[in-house]
Design an enzyme around this catalytic site. Structure first.
Site, short mmCIF file in Angstrom:
data_model
loop_
_atom_site.label_atom_id
_atom_site.label_comp_id
_atom_site.label_asym_id
_atom_site.label_seq_id
_atom_site.Cartn_x
_atom_site.Cartn_y
_atom_site.Cartn_z
N PRO A 16 0.79 -1.22 0.00
CA PRO A 16 0.00 0.00 0.00
C PRO A 16 0.83 1.28 0.00
CG PRO A 16 -0.14 -1.11 2.12
CD PRO A 16 0.53 -2.06 1.17
N ASN A 17 0.35 2.21 -0.79
CA ASN A 17 0.89 3.57 -0.90
C ASN A 17 2.20 3.65 -1.67
OD1 ASN A 17 -1.24 4.78 0.68
ND2 ASN A 17 -0.34 3.73 2.43
N ARG A 24 5.36 10.86 -2.79
CA ARG A 24 5.08 10.62 -1.37
C ARG A 24 6.33 10.90 -0.52
NH1 ARG A 24 4.44 4.60 1.29
NH2 ARG A 24 3.95 5.31 3.42
N TYR A 29 11.37 8.68 1.15
CA TYR A 29 11.33 7.68 0.07
C TYR A 29 12.03 8.11 -1.21
CZ TYR A 29 7.82 5.91 3.30
OH TYR A 29 7.18 5.46 4.42
N ASN A 79 8.06 -5.31 -0.76
CA ASN A 79 7.94 -4.25 0.24
C ASN A 79 6.48 -4.23 0.66
OD1 ASN A 79 7.71 -1.93 1.72
ND2 ASN A 79 8.93 -0.66 0.31
N ALA A 82 3.11 -0.64 5.11
CA ALA A 82 2.65 -0.69 6.50
C ALA A 82 2.16 -2.08 6.91
CB ALA A 82 1.53 0.33 6.70
N HIS A 85 3.95 -4.24 9.45
CA HIS A 85 3.89 -4.01 10.89
C HIS A 85 2.74 -4.73 11.58
CE1 HIS A 85 6.88 -1.20 9.68
NE2 HIS A 85 6.03 -0.36 9.13
N ASP A 92 1.32 -15.22 7.13
CA ASP A 92 0.93 -16.62 6.94
C ASP A 92 1.06 -17.03 5.48
OD1 ASP A 92 0.45 -16.88 9.61
OD2 ASP A 92 -1.74 -16.86 9.45
N GLU A 103 12.39 -9.21 2.21
CA GLU A 103 11.59 -8.02 2.53
C GLU A 103 12.45 -6.76 2.40
OE1 GLU A 103 8.92 -8.43 5.80
OE2 GLU A 103 9.23 -6.37 6.47
N HIS A 105 12.48 -2.45 2.80
CA HIS A 105 11.89 -1.16 3.16
C HIS A 105 12.83 -0.08 2.68
CE1 HIS A 105 8.64 -2.84 5.54
NE2 HIS A 105 9.52 -3.74 5.94
N ILE A 106 12.29 0.89 1.99
CA ILE A 106 13.11 1.96 1.42
C ILE A 106 13.70 2.81 2.53
CG2 ILE A 106 13.04 4.05 -0.01
CD1 ILE A 106 10.66 2.68 -1.51
N SER A 107 12.87 3.18 3.48
CA SER A 107 13.32 4.05 4.57
C SER A 107 13.94 3.21 5.69
CB SER A 107 12.14 4.85 5.13
OG SER A 107 11.19 3.98 5.72
N ARG A 112 12.57 5.67 12.67
CA ARG A 112 11.26 6.33 12.59
C ARG A 112 10.41 5.94 13.81
NH1 ARG A 112 8.98 5.48 6.68
NH2 ARG A 112 7.63 7.20 7.39
N ARG A 116 6.94 1.28 13.62
CA ARG A 116 7.59 0.75 12.41
C ARG A 116 8.76 -0.18 12.74
NH1 ARG A 116 5.26 4.02 8.33
NH2 ARG A 116 4.78 6.10 9.13
C1 DQA Z 1 8.00 1.36 4.06
C2 DQA Z 1 8.04 1.61 5.57
C3 DQA Z 1 6.67 1.43 6.18
O1 DQA Z 1 6.71 1.70 7.57
C4 DQA Z 1 5.66 2.36 5.55
O2 DQA Z 1 4.37 2.12 6.07
C5 DQA Z 1 5.66 2.28 4.07
C6 DQA Z 1 6.94 2.22 3.38
C7 DQA Z 1 9.36 1.66 3.41
O3 DQA Z 1 9.55 1.24 2.26
O4 DQA Z 1 10.22 2.31 3.99
O5 DQA Z 1 4.62 2.33 3.42
O6 DQA Z 1 7.70 0.00 3.82
#
Ligand code: DQA
Length: 154
Positions: A16-17, A24, A29, A79, A82, A85, A92, A103, A105-107, A112, A116
């Site tokens: 998502p997002n 964003r 990011y 990725n 959220a 978390h 599962d 897995e 995560h960009i950030s 943070r 997270r």
């Molecule tokens: C994220 C980190 C997550 O906490 C956040 O909700 C995202 C992006 C990252 O790529 O850093 O949507 O997965």
């Protein structure tokens, strides 16, 4: 394993997002779009002899179904956004398909908010990369290909 004469097939999955990358919160990011990341990882995959299929969804159930479809592939770089978390359903699904999964995560989630700092999905993955920016996807691809190689050698 689904590997064919064209080499391993890897799913690059974003949650998502992440379709909003580029606009964003660029401080977290960067300014690269998801389409640019996907093209870049596909190009890297071709250089490394792997085919990379890309998918993104803002919906938990759709992500679960993408993970299920990865049973026909050799590995997943994902990725979960959220969902990392708190999505037990995604955790599962990854555990159930028994396909190497890394897995990303960009950030740097550990720099943070405290919510997270936990990933419920990471414990069922073969690798975890955070805080490297978009290059984390490249590292994720290299890592999952190494995991696929290791499996083949067993
Ligand atoms: C994220 C980190 C997550 O906490 C956040 O909700 C995202 C992006 C990252 O790529 O850093 O949507 O997965």
């Amino acid at each position: 394993m689904a590997e064919s004469s064209t080499g391993p097939r890897v799913l690059l999955l974003n949650g998502p997002n992440l379709n909003l990358l580029g606009s964003r919160d660029p401080r977290q990011y960067g300014s690269v779009t998801l389409a640019e990341i996907e093209r870049h990882v596909q190009t890297l995959g071709a250089e490394l002899g792997a085919a990379v299929e890309c998918a993104q969804s803002n919906h938990e159930g759709e992500l679960v179904e993408h993970v299920h479809r990865a049973r026909e592939l050799d590995g997943v770089v994902y990725n979960p956004g959220a969902f990392a978390h708190y999505s037990i359903a995604l955790r599962d699904a990854i555990e159930a398909v028994d396909v190497p999964c890394v897995e990303v995560h960009i950030s740097n989630v550990y720099a943070r908010e405290a919510f997270r700092h936990t990933s419920v999905t990471a414990p069922v993955c073969q690798g975890y990369i955070a805080g490297c920016g978009p290059v984390g996807y490249d590292l994720g691809l290299r890592a999952v290909l190494a995991r696929i190689e290791e499996r083949r050698a067993l």
